[in-house]
Design a protein around this motif. Structure first.
Motif, PDB file in Angstrom:
ATOM      1  N   PHE A 166       0.829  -1.035  -0.013  1.00 42.98           N
ATOM      2  CA  PHE A 166       0.070  -0.106  -0.216  1.00 42.98           C
ATOM      3  C   PHE A 166       1.084   1.174   0.078  1.00 42.98           C
ATOM      4  O   PHE A 166       1.876   1.476   0.737  1.00 42.98           O
ATOM      5  CB  PHE A 166      -0.687  -0.028   1.332  1.00 42.98           C
ATOM      6  CG  PHE A 166      -2.080   0.877   1.131  1.00 42.98           C
ATOM      7  CD1 PHE A 166      -3.266   0.372   0.598  1.00 42.98           C
ATOM      8  CD2 PHE A 166      -2.126   2.367   1.438  1.00 42.98           C
ATOM      9  CE1 PHE A 166      -4.395   1.137   0.544  1.00 42.98           C
ATOM     10  CE2 PHE A 166      -3.058   3.339   1.244  1.00 42.98           C
ATOM     11  CZ  PHE A 166      -4.273   2.513   0.856  1.00 42.98           C
ATOM     12  N   TRP A 167       0.478   2.104  -0.847  1.00 40.14           N
ATOM     13  CA  TRP A 167       1.291   3.330  -1.021  1.00 40.14           C
ATOM     14  C   TRP A 167       0.639   4.516  -0.253  1.00 40.14           C
ATOM     15  O   TRP A 167      -0.675   4.642  -0.555  1.00 40.14           O
ATOM     16  CB  TRP A 167       1.434   3.913  -2.546  1.00 40.14           C
ATOM     17  CG  TRP A 167       2.301   4.787  -2.745  1.00 40.14           C
ATOM     18  CD1 TRP A 167       2.236   6.142  -2.575  1.00 40.14           C
ATOM     19  CD2 TRP A 167       3.405   4.927  -3.632  1.00 40.14           C
ATOM     20  NE1 TRP A 167       3.263   7.118  -2.765  1.00 40.14           N
ATOM     21  CE2 TRP A 167       3.627   6.137  -3.782  1.00 40.14           C
ATOM     22  CE3 TRP A 167       4.103   3.881  -4.424  1.00 40.14           C
ATOM     23  CZ2 TRP A 167       5.250   6.432  -4.409  1.00 40.14           C
ATOM     24  CZ3 TRP A 167       5.398   4.042  -5.284  1.00 40.14           C
ATOM     25  CH2 TRP A 167       5.779   5.643  -5.233  1.00 40.14           C
ATOM     26  N   GLN A 168       1.007   5.310   0.680  1.00 40.71           N
ATOM     27  CA  GLN A 168       0.546   6.400   1.252  1.00 40.71           C
ATOM     28  C   GLN A 168       1.341   7.546   1.334  1.00 40.71           C
ATOM     29  O   GLN A 168       2.624   7.635   1.376  1.00 40.71           O
ATOM     30  CB  GLN A 168       0.011   5.928   2.587  1.00 40.71           C
ATOM     31  CG  GLN A 168      -0.803   6.878   3.523  1.00 40.71           C
ATOM     32  CD  GLN A 168      -1.935   6.749   3.137  1.00 40.71           C
ATOM     33  OE1 GLN A 168      -2.597   7.337   2.441  1.00 40.71           O
ATOM     34  NE2 GLN A 168      -2.785   5.642   3.568  1.00 40.71           N
TER      35      GLN A 168
ATOM     36  N   ALA B 112       6.189  14.319   4.559  1.00 42.39           N
ATOM     37  CA  ALA B 112       7.604  14.385   4.103  1.00 42.39           C
ATOM     38  C   ALA B 112       7.856  13.863   2.860  1.00 42.39           C
ATOM     39  O   ALA B 112       8.883  14.049   2.327  1.00 42.39           O
ATOM     40  CB  ALA B 112       8.623  13.629   5.063  1.00 42.39           C
ATOM     41  N   GLY B 113       6.908  13.020   2.451  1.00 41.60           N
ATOM     42  CA  GLY B 113       7.135  12.356   0.850  1.00 41.60           C
ATOM     43  C   GLY B 113       6.041  11.401   0.869  1.00 41.60           C
ATOM     44  O   GLY B 113       4.764  11.590   0.669  1.00 41.60           O
ATOM     45  N   TYR B 114       6.490  10.007   0.909  1.00 37.23           N
ATOM     46  CA  TYR B 114       5.603   8.901   0.848  1.00 37.23           C
ATOM     47  C   TYR B 114       6.043   7.645   1.557  1.00 37.23           C
ATOM     48  O   TYR B 114       7.114   7.496   1.835  1.00 37.23           O
ATOM     49  CB  TYR B 114       5.128   8.663  -0.671  1.00 37.23           C
ATOM     50  CG  TYR B 114       6.389   8.199  -1.331  1.00 37.23           C
ATOM     51  CD1 TYR B 114       6.646   6.846  -1.474  1.00 37.23           C
ATOM     52  CD2 TYR B 114       7.123   9.239  -1.959  1.00 37.23           C
ATOM     53  CE1 TYR B 114       7.728   6.333  -2.255  1.00 37.23           C
ATOM     54  CE2 TYR B 114       8.304   8.746  -2.852  1.00 37.23           C
ATOM     55  CZ  TYR B 114       8.247   7.380  -2.886  1.00 37.23           C
ATOM     56  OH  TYR B 114       9.577   6.866  -3.653  1.00 37.23           O
ATOM     57  N   ALA B 115       5.155   6.887   2.138  1.00 37.17           N
ATOM     58  CA  ALA B 115       5.729   5.423   2.570  1.00 37.17           C
ATOM     59  C   ALA B 115       4.989   4.546   1.822  1.00 37.17           C
ATOM     60  O   ALA B 115       3.615   4.700   1.385  1.00 37.17           O
ATOM     61  CB  ALA B 115       4.792   5.579   4.149  1.00 37.17           C
ATOM     62  N   VAL B 116       5.612   3.375   1.769  1.00 37.83           N
ATOM     63  CA  VAL B 116       5.244   2.097   1.055  1.00 37.83           C
ATOM     64  C   VAL B 116       5.201   0.752   2.124  1.00 37.83           C
ATOM     65  O   VAL B 116       6.351   0.730   2.649  1.00 37.83           O
ATOM     66  CB  VAL B 116       5.836   1.931  -0.328  1.00 37.83           C
ATOM     67  CG1 VAL B 116       5.464   0.470  -1.017  1.00 37.83           C
ATOM     68  CG2 VAL B 116       5.778   3.201  -1.030  1.00 37.83           C
ATOM     69  N   GLU B 117       4.315   0.240   2.364  1.00 36.60           N
ATOM     70  CA  GLU B 117       4.159  -0.924   3.262  1.00 36.60           C
ATOM     71  C   GLU B 117       4.123  -2.182   2.171  1.00 36.60           C
ATOM     72  O   GLU B 117       3.064  -2.289   1.610  1.00 36.60           O
ATOM     73  CB  GLU B 117       3.086  -0.650   4.300  1.00 36.60           C
ATOM     74  CG  GLU B 117       3.028  -1.809   5.333  1.00 36.60           C
ATOM     75  CD  GLU B 117       2.220  -1.648   6.549  1.00 36.60           C
ATOM     76  OE1 GLU B 117       2.260  -2.162   7.660  1.00 36.60           O
ATOM     77  OE2 GLU B 117       1.292  -0.792   6.165  1.00 36.60           O
ATOM     78  N   LEU B 118       4.977  -3.055   2.505  1.00 32.89           N
ATOM     79  CA  LEU B 118       4.910  -4.045   1.590  1.00 32.89           C
ATOM     80  C   LEU B 118       5.185  -5.473   1.992  1.00 32.89           C
ATOM     81  O   LEU B 118       5.481  -5.449   3.388  1.00 32.89           O
ATOM     82  CB  LEU B 118       6.056  -4.106   0.604  1.00 32.89           C
ATOM     83  CG  LEU B 118       6.218  -2.834  -0.267  1.00 32.89           C
ATOM     84  CD1 LEU B 118       7.642  -2.867  -1.197  1.00 32.89           C
ATOM     85  CD2 LEU B 118       5.141  -2.884  -1.353  1.00 32.89           C
ATOM     86  N   ALA B 119       4.533  -6.620   1.404  1.00 37.65           N
ATOM     87  CA  ALA B 119       4.646  -7.806   2.019  1.00 37.65           C
ATOM     88  C   ALA B 119       5.045  -8.835   0.958  1.00 37.65           C
ATOM     89  O   ALA B 119       4.570  -8.743  -0.212  1.00 37.65           O
ATOM     90  CB  ALA B 119       3.074  -8.444   2.547  1.00 37.65           C
TER      91      ALA B 119
END
Length: 690
Positions: free
Chosen positions: A192-194, A198-205
């Motif tokens: 999920f890209w959020q 400060a920029g963006y965060a990506v949580e991956l599995a």
């Protein structure tokens, strides 16, 4: 200070009993700690020996065993207690963010990551700082043309690159960066890209199986559809062909093996040869086992205060990169098994950490760390201290009450003795014969009886002083009258023969007075003389035979019979003193025995003594005088029958001689009731004849 208060103060010494009990508990606690250290060391050694037979459990990829440590490049992913929700937020993540600052330009911000493993899945939380986020525009080209992430793995010795790009925040899936290398399905990588401030965060599995235990994370920053730089979470650039950094995580097989060794209250950890945590297993303590679970909090506080020890440094938590910085870990990786104690936030509680090396051949490939708190033995010592405190309080209360009662009874007895001593001085003078005698068999009873005996002696002495003037006046009256009448007649006598007669009578009176004075000082002279006598070894049998022969000549009106053993009768004494004592006994016997009667002398062994007895017929001894015959100035002779001066000093001299020889003198009525027997007991000399 009264005796009662003194005994109460002395009872405070009973407080040493709880102190001694605390010292015993301290020693017991030390012994329990030593036992715990040995148990922890044995557990660590057993786990290390088991894992040494399976190095693949620590290093599924043997290449990492031979590779150097990469502190900044390697990615570390610890175990997660539960899988995080893929929503781009930090909820469910406890590990701190790991920051990397490498990039093609210094103006490019950093890339931070969190990593964790749950089951067979790797979870990543990536934070990229970017002041201007450019999303992928599908209208420009099907290939990613905006800000994107590249994941590089190493599968079967080949590089695999996966690209994550999105036209808008939301769910994302990876695609291959190079369609030529499609070893696995890239769609397995989801996330999920959020957007962030400060920029963006990506949580991956992504599945662990597709990583090949290597992973590189790179962020491509595009400004105005033009690449302006790379951010990397590894120490190799995205354009390099070398293998990406190592992905370090707890192998599932190692975690399962370690869980089998976990015991109640223990925390097991395994590190690689670079001190990075590979696996851990924690077994909760058994129900009801704890430091003072059933002990009152105040008792625990007192115990901690009484047995307080120096504070220890707390154990440092593992670093966010997975490193365990501890002295026992460093020692184990050097090949030495050791233990170390640490302090905790709870007062009195400690943490024991023991480490043992894992060897594969001659190489140390890791370390096993076993941690255990002091809760188990503290629960024992807490309960022991609470019981000790209760028993000590009960014992102190009983002892204080008992001492108070004893002091009261003791002070009452002493006060009664003091009142009896004061009552001796009555209105009629000193009443010495009526002092009470206690029957108690203790020191106060002995003191009471000693006082009574002393006062009885004083009473007899006072009686003697009261009768002394009568005795002396009776003894002195006759010689003084003789001298007075002789002097009176001497003045009126005309003839020389008459004057000579009166002078002779005066001399006889003076001689009698001199004899009286000599008799009074005889005992004193004897006490002075016996101090200068030397005791030698002598045989009583020949001494008595010679004396008995002499007595037959000195007392012709009596016959003398001697019963003595044929063997020697050795004593250690002075012959002249013994002869003097026997002379007194024989003279006493001859004065009371009827004329023509026999006086018997016997020498017999008696309980380690030689008993010399002189027996004579005659009047029996008065019952009230048997214990007083050997005292000074005591005599049973009637003055009218005395031809010589007798002041009651003869038997007193016998007693002095007996005591000087460490013996004793005794008087009794004969068994037939007719006469008396006087016995002199002298210690037997059992030394061999030289």
């Amino acid at each position: 200070m009264s005796l009662r208060r003194q005994l109460i103060l002395v009872s405070l010494l009973l407080l040493t009993l709880p102190w001694a009990g605390c010292q015993f508990l301290r020693e017991m606690e030390t012994a329990l700690r030593q036992g715990q250290a040995q148990a922890v060391a044995a557990t660590a050694a057993a786990v290390a020996a088991s894992l040494a037979e399976r190095p693949d459990a620590l290093y599924p990829n043997r290449d990492r065993l031979r590779s150097p440590d990469d502190t900044s490049g390697s990615l570390y992913a610890p175990l997660l207690e539960s899988p995080p929700l893929l929503d781009g937020y930090e909820d469910g993540w406890s590990e701190p963010v790991q920051q990397t600052y490498s990039g093609l330009e210094t103006r490019i911000p950093s890339l931070g990551y969190r990593a964790g493993v749950y089951a067979d899945t790797l979870y990543l939380m990536l934070h990229i700082t970017d002041s201007s986020v450019t999303y992928h525009d599908p209208g420009l080209s099907p290939e990613p043309n905006g800000d994107r992430l590249i994941l590089r793995t190493w599968l079967d010795g080949k590089r695999q690159d996966y690209v994550i790009a999105t036209p808008a925040p939301g769910s994302v899936r990876a695609q291959y960066a190079s369609p030529r290398h499609r070893a696995v399905d890239a769609g397995q990588i989801r996330g999920f890209w959020q957007d962030t401030r400060a920029g963006y965060a990506v949580e991956l599995a992504l599945p662990l199986a597709i990583t090949g235990q290597r992973l590189g994370v790179y962020a491509v920053d595009v400004d105005g559809h033009r690449s302006s730089g790379w951010r990397t979470a590894g120490n190799t650039g995205p354009l390099q062909q070398a293998a990406p950094p190592w992905l370090i995580y707890p192998p599932r097989a190692l975690q399962a093996d370690l869980a089998r060794f976990a015991q109640a209250g223990q925390h097991l950890r395994v590190t690689d040869r670079h001190a990075r945590l590979l696996a851990q297993a924690r077994e909760p303590k058994a129900p009801g086992v704890g430091a003072g679970d059933d002990t009152f909090w105040l008792v625990q506080a007192l115990y901690r205060r009484a047995l307080a020890e120096e504070a220890l440094e707390p154990r440092a938590a593992p670093a966010s990169t997975g490193y365990l910085h501890a002295p026992e870990v460093a020692a184990a990786l050097e090949g030495r098994a050791t233990q170390h104690w640490y302090g905790t936030d709870s007062p009195g509680r400690r943490l024991l950490a023991g480490a043992a090396p894992i060897r594969s051949g001659d190489q140390v490939i890791g370390a096993v760390i076993v941690e255990q708190s002091s809760d188990q033995y503290l629960s024992l010592t807490d309960r022991a201290f609470s019981r000790l405190l209760g028993y000590s309080a009960l014992a102190l209360a009983v002892a204080a009450l008992g001492l108070l009662l004893f002091a009261s009874v003791l002070s009452w007895r002493i006060r009664r003795l003091s009142q009896a001593a004061r009552s001796v001085l009555g209105s009629q003078g000193m009443e010495l014969a009526h002092f009470p005698r206690s029957r108690a068999r203790d020191e106060i009873g002995d003191l009471s009886r000693s006082y009574a005996h002393l006062l009885a002696e004083l009473h007899e002495y006072n009686e003697y002083l009261r009768t002394l003037s009568r005795k002396l006046s009776h003894e002195l009256r006759t010689p003084i009258a003789v001298i007075q009448s002789s002097l009176d007649n001497l003045g009126t006598a005309d003839q020389a023969d008459a004057r000579a007669t009166y002078v002779q009578r005066a001399h006889q009176g003076l001689s009698r007075l001199s004899g009286i004075l000599d008799a009074m000082t005889e005992a004193t002279r004897l006490e002075e003389s016996i101090r200068q006598r030397e005791l030698v070894r002598l045989d009583l049998a020949p001494l008595l035979e010679s004396l008995c022969a002499a007595y037959r000549g000195a007392y012709p009106q009596h016959s003398f019979i001697l019963h003595a053993p044929e063997d020697c009768a050795w004593v250690h004494g002075a012959a002249d003193l013994l002869v003097q004592a026997l002379d007194k006994l024989v003279d006493n016997a001859a004065s009371f025995a009827p004329a023509g009667s026999a006086i018997t002398l016997r020498l017999l062994p008696h309980n380690g003594y030689w008993a010399i007895s002189v027996s004579n017929p005659g009047p029996a001894l008065p019952a009230d005088m048997r214990g007083r015959l050997f005292e000074a100035m005591v005599s049973l002779r009637e003055p009218r029958k005395a031809d010589t001066v007798h002041l009651g000093l003869g038997l007193y001299v016998v007693r002095l001689v007996a005591e000087y020889h460490h013996g004793s003198a005794h008087a009794a009525t004969r068994d037939d009731g007719n006469g008396a027997v006087f016995t002199l007991l002298l210690p037997r000399d059992r030394s061999p004849v030289s």
